[in-house]
Scaffold this motif. Sequence first.
Motif, short mmCIF file in Angstrom:
data_model
loop_
_atom_site.label_atom_id
_atom_site.label_comp_id
_atom_site.label_asym_id
_atom_site.label_seq_id
_atom_site.Cartn_x
_atom_site.Cartn_y
_atom_site.Cartn_z
N ILE A 1 0.84 -1.20 0.00
CA ILE A 1 0.00 0.00 0.00
C ILE A 1 0.88 1.25 0.00
O ILE A 1 0.66 2.17 -0.79
N ALA A 2 1.85 1.28 0.88
CA ALA A 2 2.75 2.44 0.97
C ALA A 2 3.48 2.66 -0.35
O ALA A 2 3.57 3.80 -0.83
N GLU A 3 3.99 1.59 -0.93
CA GLU A 3 4.70 1.73 -2.21
C GLU A 3 3.79 2.23 -3.30
O GLU A 3 4.18 3.11 -4.09
N ARG A 4 2.56 1.71 -3.38
CA ARG A 4 1.62 2.16 -4.41
C ARG A 4 1.32 3.64 -4.24
O ARG A 4 1.15 4.37 -5.22
N ALA A 5 1.28 4.11 -3.00
CA ALA A 5 1.00 5.53 -2.72
C ALA A 5 2.24 6.40 -2.88
O ALA A 5 2.15 7.62 -2.79
N GLY A 6 3.41 5.76 -3.09
CA GLY A 6 4.65 6.53 -3.21
C GLY A 6 5.15 7.02 -1.86
O GLY A 6 5.80 8.06 -1.77
N LEU A 7 4.84 6.25 -0.81
CA LEU A 7 5.21 6.62 0.54
C LEU A 7 5.96 5.47 1.20
O LEU A 7 6.14 4.41 0.60
N THR A 8 6.37 5.67 2.43
CA THR A 8 7.09 4.63 3.16
C THR A 8 6.16 3.92 4.14
O THR A 8 5.09 4.43 4.48
N LYS A 9 6.62 2.78 4.60
CA LYS A 9 5.86 2.02 5.60
C LYS A 9 5.68 2.85 6.87
O LYS A 9 4.60 2.85 7.48
N SER A 10 6.72 3.59 7.26
CA SER A 10 6.60 4.40 8.48
C SER A 10 5.56 5.51 8.30
O SER A 10 4.84 5.84 9.25
N THR A 11 5.45 6.05 7.10
CA THR A 11 4.41 7.05 6.84
C THR A 11 3.03 6.41 6.97
O THR A 11 2.11 7.01 7.54
N PHE A 12 2.90 5.20 6.47
CA PHE A 12 1.62 4.49 6.61
C PHE A 12 1.24 4.41 8.09
O PHE A 12 0.13 4.77 8.47
N PHE A 13 2.19 3.95 8.91
CA PHE A 13 1.89 3.74 10.33
C PHE A 13 1.75 5.05 11.11
O PHE A 13 1.22 5.05 12.21
N ARG A 14 2.17 6.16 10.54
CA ARG A 14 1.92 7.46 11.16
C ARG A 14 0.44 7.82 11.06
O ARG A 14 -0.08 8.57 11.88
N HIS A 15 -0.20 7.28 10.05
CA HIS A 15 -1.61 7.62 9.81
C HIS A 15 -2.60 6.52 10.18
O HIS A 15 -3.75 6.82 10.51
N PHE A 16 -2.17 5.26 10.10
CA PHE A 16 -3.09 4.15 10.32
C PHE A 16 -2.41 3.05 11.14
O PHE A 16 -1.25 2.75 10.89
N PRO A 17 -3.14 2.42 12.06
CA PRO A 17 -2.54 1.35 12.86
C PRO A 17 -2.37 0.03 12.11
O PRO A 17 -1.52 -0.78 12.45
N ASP A 18 -3.21 -0.20 11.08
CA ASP A 18 -3.12 -1.45 10.32
C ASP A 18 -3.83 -1.27 8.98
O ASP A 18 -4.45 -0.24 8.73
N LYS A 19 -3.74 -2.28 8.14
CA LYS A 19 -4.31 -2.16 6.79
C LYS A 19 -5.84 -2.13 6.81
O LYS A 19 -6.46 -1.59 5.89
N ARG A 20 -6.47 -2.70 7.83
CA ARG A 20 -7.93 -2.62 7.92
C ARG A 20 -8.39 -1.19 8.06
O ARG A 20 -9.40 -0.78 7.49
N GLU A 21 -7.67 -0.43 8.87
CA GLU A 21 -8.10 0.91 9.24
C GLU A 21 -7.96 1.92 8.10
O GLU A 21 -8.59 2.97 8.12
#
Length: 190
Positions: A33-53
């Motif tokens: 998900i992070a790669e598709r958005a052009g972001l990092t995994k840490s950026t993902f977790f800054r905004h969401f706790p898991d992929k469900r959310e």
Amino acid sequence: MARWQPNAPERLALAALELFEERGYENTTVIGIAERAGLTKSTFFRHFPDKREVLFGSGTMTDLLVGGIATAPPDVPPLEVVAHALEVIGREAFPAHRREFAARRRAVIAAHPDLREREALKGIGLTAALIEALENRGVPTLTARVTAELSALAWKIAYERWSAPTNTDEFGPLARRTLTEVRIAAEFRG
């Protein structure tokens, strides 16, 4: 897309939706998900706790709901208070350009038990917030509970109608009409 571009939560939600559609929920990873958005995994977790959310946002809906209830005109019946809040939510969270995303999101959620469970839990949380906000306005507990449950049903129906591909109505007025229909149905004496 560059990592510094704004709207990371929206980019992540769109990327997740695309991957859930393409690969299925189970075969999609946070890294993907992070790669598709052009972001990092840490950026993902800054905004969401898991992929469900990622498809459910943070507390935005709750904040809009509570704010809409707080700003409703004084001395109006509880269902009118909720109608006011739903119109606020419509303006802020459901603009017409989000309709296609919402329809796709609904289809993905319907196809995956984990996401259906999360949607149900979010609905329970919104109903609880609605009860509390109504009680804070002085609405008696039982009336607040009944109003919240009817309103939650109306909100769900209105969202389904709003996100339908053939719909052209704005969410707020549609939600208000749906709330009236649900109230009338509850009074049915057939």
